[in-house]
Scaffold this motif. Structure first.
Motif, PDB file in Angstrom:
ATOM      1  N   GLN A  88       0.843  -0.791  -0.581  1.00 60.65           N
ATOM      2  CA  GLN A  88      -0.131   0.070   0.682  1.00 60.65           C
ATOM      3  C   GLN A  88       0.579   1.332  -0.032  1.00 60.65           C
ATOM      4  O   GLN A  88       0.719   2.272  -1.244  1.00 60.65           O
ATOM      5  CB  GLN A  88      -1.120   0.019   1.027  1.00 60.65           C
ATOM      6  CG  GLN A  88      -2.083  -1.248   1.037  1.00 60.65           C
ATOM      7  CD  GLN A  88      -2.416  -1.292   1.934  1.00 60.65           C
ATOM      8  OE1 GLN A  88      -1.777  -0.985   3.397  1.00 60.65           O
ATOM      9  NE2 GLN A  88      -3.929  -1.974   2.277  1.00 60.65           N
ATOM     10  N   TYR A  91       2.889   1.895  -3.597  1.00 52.46           N
ATOM     11  CA  TYR A  91       1.998   1.905  -4.608  1.00 52.46           C
ATOM     12  C   TYR A  91       1.023   3.173  -4.533  1.00 52.46           C
ATOM     13  O   TYR A  91       1.072   3.645  -5.434  1.00 52.46           O
ATOM     14  CB  TYR A  91       0.671   0.828  -4.895  1.00 52.46           C
ATOM     15  CG  TYR A  91       1.218  -0.138  -5.816  1.00 52.46           C
ATOM     16  CD1 TYR A  91       1.428   0.212  -7.000  1.00 52.46           C
ATOM     17  CD2 TYR A  91       2.475  -1.013  -5.287  1.00 52.46           C
ATOM     18  CE1 TYR A  91       1.420  -0.561  -7.813  1.00 52.46           C
ATOM     19  CE2 TYR A  91       2.530  -2.468  -6.425  1.00 52.46           C
ATOM     20  CZ  TYR A  91       2.425  -2.456  -8.030  1.00 52.46           C
ATOM     21  OH  TYR A  91       2.023  -3.580  -8.600  1.00 52.46           O
ATOM     22  N   ARG A  94       3.707   5.641  -5.338  1.00 48.87           N
ATOM     23  CA  ARG A  94       4.203   5.019  -6.756  1.00 48.87           C
ATOM     24  C   ARG A  94       2.771   6.254  -7.488  1.00 48.87           C
ATOM     25  O   ARG A  94       2.858   7.465  -8.481  1.00 48.87           O
ATOM     26  CB  ARG A  94       3.780   4.647  -7.194  1.00 48.87           C
ATOM     27  CG  ARG A  94       5.581   3.596  -7.431  1.00 48.87           C
ATOM     28  CD  ARG A  94       5.380   2.334  -8.331  1.00 48.87           C
ATOM     29  NE  ARG A  94       4.434   2.622  -9.356  1.00 48.87           N
ATOM     30  CZ  ARG A  94       4.351   1.662 -10.220  1.00 48.87           C
ATOM     31  NH1 ARG A  94       3.796   0.346 -10.315  1.00 48.87           N
ATOM     32  NH2 ARG A  94       4.363   1.747 -11.778  1.00 48.87           N
ATOM     33  N   ALA A  95       1.975   6.250  -7.508  1.00 47.95           N
ATOM     34  CA  ALA A  95       0.449   6.768  -7.618  1.00 47.95           C
ATOM     35  C   ALA A  95       0.613   8.924  -7.400  1.00 47.95           C
ATOM     36  O   ALA A  95       0.563   9.791  -8.098  1.00 47.95           O
ATOM     37  CB  ALA A  95      -0.917   6.802  -7.142  1.00 47.95           C
ATOM     38  N   PRO A 165       6.574  -4.494  -8.341  1.00 51.89           N
ATOM     39  CA  PRO A 165       5.126  -3.513  -9.258  1.00 51.89           C
ATOM     40  C   PRO A 165       6.440  -4.119 -10.716  1.00 51.89           C
ATOM     41  O   PRO A 165       4.597  -4.124 -11.541  1.00 51.89           O
ATOM     42  CB  PRO A 165       6.027  -2.236  -9.116  1.00 51.89           C
ATOM     43  CG  PRO A 165       6.265  -2.227  -8.011  1.00 51.89           C
ATOM     44  CD  PRO A 165       7.017  -3.282  -7.677  1.00 51.89           C
ATOM     45  N   THR A 168       3.451  -7.399 -12.004  1.00 51.95           N
ATOM     46  CA  THR A 168       2.282  -7.136 -11.520  1.00 51.95           C
ATOM     47  C   THR A 168       1.018  -8.168 -13.108  1.00 51.95           C
ATOM     48  O   THR A 168       0.053  -9.307 -12.973  1.00 51.95           O
ATOM     49  CB  THR A 168       0.869  -6.137 -10.983  1.00 51.95           C
ATOM     50  OG1 THR A 168       1.426  -5.240 -11.841  1.00 51.95           O
ATOM     51  CG2 THR A 168       1.680  -5.394  -9.643  1.00 51.95           C
ATOM     52  N   ILE A 206      -2.348   3.149 -11.719  1.00 48.81           N
ATOM     53  CA  ILE A 206      -1.148   2.686 -10.949  1.00 48.81           C
ATOM     54  C   ILE A 206      -1.729   1.954  -9.024  1.00 48.81           C
ATOM     55  O   ILE A 206      -1.788   1.298  -8.658  1.00 48.81           O
ATOM     56  CB  ILE A 206      -0.697   4.018  -9.865  1.00 48.81           C
ATOM     57  CG1 ILE A 206       0.500   4.039 -11.272  1.00 48.81           C
ATOM     58  CG2 ILE A 206       0.861   3.328  -8.728  1.00 48.81           C
ATOM     59  CD1 ILE A 206       1.452   5.042 -11.411  1.00 48.81           C
ATOM     60  N   LYS A 207      -2.968   3.318  -8.603  1.00 51.05           N
ATOM     61  CA  LYS A 207      -3.717   3.196  -7.587  1.00 51.05           C
ATOM     62  C   LYS A 207      -4.447   1.435  -6.991  1.00 51.05           C
ATOM     63  O   LYS A 207      -4.995   0.751  -6.766  1.00 51.05           O
ATOM     64  CB  LYS A 207      -4.438   4.396  -7.536  1.00 51.05           C
ATOM     65  CG  LYS A 207      -5.665   3.906  -5.967  1.00 51.05           C
ATOM     66  CD  LYS A 207      -4.644   3.551  -4.861  1.00 51.05           C
ATOM     67  CE  LYS A 207      -6.007   4.831  -3.836  1.00 51.05           C
ATOM     68  NZ  LYS A 207      -6.504   3.028  -3.504  1.00 51.05           N
ATOM     69  N   THR A 209      -4.331  -1.205  -9.434  1.00 55.75           N
ATOM     70  CA  THR A 209      -3.216  -2.280  -9.759  1.00 55.75           C
ATOM     71  C   THR A 209      -3.303  -2.494  -8.444  1.00 55.75           C
ATOM     72  O   THR A 209      -2.722  -3.411  -8.105  1.00 55.75           O
ATOM     73  CB  THR A 209      -1.987  -2.019 -10.277  1.00 55.75           C
ATOM     74  OG1 THR A 209      -2.329  -1.585 -11.316  1.00 55.75           O
ATOM     75  CG2 THR A 209      -0.913  -3.052 -10.579  1.00 55.75           C
ATOM     76  N   GLY A 210      -2.479  -1.500  -7.453  1.00 59.10           N
ATOM     77  CA  GLY A 210      -2.108  -1.703  -5.905  1.00 59.10           C
ATOM     78  C   GLY A 210      -2.998  -1.913  -5.479  1.00 59.10           C
ATOM     79  O   GLY A 210      -2.729  -3.759  -4.894  1.00 59.10           O
TER      80      GLY A 210
END
Length: 220
Positions: A88, A91, A94-95, A165, A168, A206-207, A209-210
């Motif tokens: 969490q 990601y 990253r987002a 990352p 995935t 990105i969110k 995916t996480g």
């Protein structure tokens, strides 16, 4: 070392041998085939994969830089624990960071940068090989932020890219198809020079995916 599954190398021209080994071991760790605290014995891994110890040693060193193993004197590589909170955090960062970087990058992109993004999107849409798709995906995200003038921000993002990352698409069964659609939407926003929309789409990509990765690991 765990014996409940088979380690298998997949042939792909984009990977050197130690990167192939690294990819296999990374996925095995993230899927829980190797447990936190478990010792990874180079000789056993080399035998299972049908390679020499050298690429295994290099792969373990890379996994150490990614935070997935610890190499201890006289004990070798030990699998580190990976928590939901770790995922969490990574990601989430990253987002937020890639949203900022993309917004600034779009404003400075030359036409050849946009053309390269389109080439990568098309390559991902046509790809039937997961390893090739991962490489194109990494490059797509790299080009997206390549024109960001804040170099420290780019360096922070590249640090966050280490580890799971990039894995995935192999870990989430429906990730690839969803990502293809989202990549196409991001490309269209960039082509329209809509920096705010491109940043918003990258954040959502990105969110999602996480969130899906956390759910998948909790279920497994």
């Amino acid at each position: 070392m765990s014996k409940k599954f088979e380690l298998r190398l997949e042939s792909h021209e984009l990977d050197t041998l130690h990167l192939k080994v690294c990819r296999v071991l990374r996925e095995a760790i993230l899927r829980g085939h190797f447990k936190p605290g478990e010792r990874l014995v180079q000789e056993e891994l080399a035998s299972s994969l049908g390679v020499s110890r050298m690429p295994v040693r290099e792969a373990l060193r890379k996994l150490e830089t990614e935070g997935l193993v610890i190499i201890e004197p006289h004990r070798g590589a030990i699998v580190k624990s990976l928590t939901v909170e770790d995922i969490q955090e990574i990601y989430g960062l990253r987002a937020q960071m890639e949203k900022m970087a993309v917004e600034m990058s779009v404003e400075h992109m030359a036409q050849e940068d946009i053309d390269e993004l389109e080439r990568l999107v098309v390559a991902m849409e046509r790809s039937t090989d997961s390893s090739e798709y991962i490489e194109r995906n990494i490059e797509f995200h790299r080009v997206l932020i390549s024109c960001c003038p804040w170099r420290r921000l780019v360096a922070f993002i590249e640090t966050l890219w280490n580890g799971f990352p990039q894995q995935t698409p192999q870990m989430l069964s429906d990730q690839t198809e969803k990502s293809k659609k989202e990549h196409r939407e991001i490309l269209q926003a960039v082509q329209q020079r809509d920096a705010a929309e491109a940043g918003r789409l990258v954040y959502g990509h990105i969110k999602r995916t996480g969130d899906n990765l956390v759910k998948a690991l909790q279920e497994s």
